[in-house]
Design a protein around this motif. Sequence first.
Motif, PDB file in Angstrom:
ATOM      1  N   GLU A 148       1.084  -1.650   0.238  1.00 27.96           N
ATOM      2  CA  GLU A 148       0.397  -0.251  -0.161  1.00 27.96           C
ATOM      3  C   GLU A 148       0.894   0.945  -0.357  1.00 27.96           C
ATOM      4  O   GLU A 148       1.634   1.458   1.058  1.00 27.96           O
ATOM      5  CB  GLU A 148      -0.997  -0.026   1.116  1.00 27.96           C
ATOM      6  CG  GLU A 148      -1.290  -1.146   1.531  1.00 27.96           C
ATOM      7  CD  GLU A 148      -2.217  -1.200   2.160  1.00 27.96           C
ATOM      8  OE1 GLU A 148      -3.055  -0.024   2.996  1.00 27.96           O
ATOM      9  OE2 GLU A 148      -1.979  -1.989   3.449  1.00 27.96           O
ATOM     10  N   ALA A 177       1.726   0.836   3.590  1.00 25.55           N
ATOM     11  CA  ALA A 177       2.086   0.004   4.729  1.00 25.55           C
ATOM     12  C   ALA A 177       2.631  -1.398   3.313  1.00 25.55           C
ATOM     13  O   ALA A 177       2.106  -1.003   2.446  1.00 25.55           O
ATOM     14  CB  ALA A 177       0.811  -1.063   5.784  1.00 25.55           C
ATOM     15  N   THR A 221       3.109  -5.557   3.482  1.00 27.66           N
ATOM     16  CA  THR A 221       1.977  -6.592   4.179  1.00 27.66           C
ATOM     17  C   THR A 221       4.008  -8.077   3.767  1.00 27.66           C
ATOM     18  O   THR A 221       3.483  -8.449   2.510  1.00 27.66           O
ATOM     19  CB  THR A 221       1.043  -7.192   3.818  1.00 27.66           C
ATOM     20  OG1 THR A 221      -0.218  -6.497   3.978  1.00 27.66           O
ATOM     21  CG2 THR A 221       0.104  -8.732   3.812  1.00 27.66           C
ATOM     22  N   ARG A 262       1.211  -7.165   8.956  1.00 28.07           N
ATOM     23  CA  ARG A 262       1.487  -6.396   7.928  1.00 28.07           C
ATOM     24  C   ARG A 262       1.556  -5.180   8.936  1.00 28.07           C
ATOM     25  O   ARG A 262       1.566  -4.223  10.048  1.00 28.07           O
ATOM     26  CB  ARG A 262      -0.349  -5.222   7.078  1.00 28.07           C
ATOM     27  CG  ARG A 262      -0.214  -3.622   7.195  1.00 28.07           C
ATOM     28  CD  ARG A 262      -2.394  -3.588   7.171  1.00 28.07           C
ATOM     29  NE  ARG A 262      -2.089  -2.701   6.650  1.00 28.07           N
ATOM     30  CZ  ARG A 262      -2.283  -1.270   6.960  1.00 28.07           C
ATOM     31  NH1 ARG A 262      -1.976  -1.384   8.072  1.00 28.07           N
ATOM     32  NH2 ARG A 262      -2.793  -0.426   6.130  1.00 28.07           N
ATOM     33  N   VAL A 300       3.548  -1.136   9.212  1.00 30.11           N
ATOM     34  CA  VAL A 300       2.616   0.575   8.304  1.00 30.11           C
ATOM     35  C   VAL A 300       4.241   1.744   8.610  1.00 30.11           C
ATOM     36  O   VAL A 300       5.352   0.925   9.341  1.00 30.11           O
ATOM     37  CB  VAL A 300       2.221   1.285   9.860  1.00 30.11           C
ATOM     38  CG1 VAL A 300       0.306   0.416   9.636  1.00 30.11           C
ATOM     39  CG2 VAL A 300       2.171   1.152  11.223  1.00 30.11           C
ATOM     40  N   TYR A 346       8.878   2.780   8.278  1.00 30.89           N
ATOM     41  CA  TYR A 346       9.244   0.920   8.665  1.00 30.89           C
ATOM     42  C   TYR A 346      10.526   0.843   8.931  1.00 30.89           C
ATOM     43  O   TYR A 346      11.506   0.668   8.783  1.00 30.89           O
ATOM     44  CB  TYR A 346       9.509   0.209   7.239  1.00 30.89           C
ATOM     45  CG  TYR A 346       8.375   0.342   5.776  1.00 30.89           C
ATOM     46  CD1 TYR A 346       7.179   0.256   6.678  1.00 30.89           C
ATOM     47  CD2 TYR A 346       8.350   1.671   5.037  1.00 30.89           C
ATOM     48  CE1 TYR A 346       6.204   0.042   5.591  1.00 30.89           C
ATOM     49  CE2 TYR A 346       7.715   1.399   4.244  1.00 30.89           C
ATOM     50  CZ  TYR A 346       5.995   1.206   4.536  1.00 30.89           C
ATOM     51  OH  TYR A 346       4.712   0.938   3.512  1.00 30.89           O
TER      52      TYR A 346
END
Length: 75
Positions: A49, A53, A55, A64, A66, A69
């Motif tokens: 995403e 985020a 996965t 997952r 967010v 990182y």
Amino acid sequence: MTSSRAARRRHLPTSPFKPPSVGPEPETYALDDQVTHEKYGLGRVIGVEEGVAVTIDFGLPILRIVAPYHKLVKL
């Protein structure tokens, strides 16, 4: 006042204080990138995403994570 609200305030040009520093851009990840995490070890990106985020499949757990990182490193 929450920190997320404070981060959205604009800096006034007449302010005697320094403008807030902008941190580095979060690293971008693509599908099938290999990554490592301090706690979970080696994994592979299975979902992205953009800027929100990723996965990651670490074998048994699929997590997952967010942005930003902090404990995730691209290999």
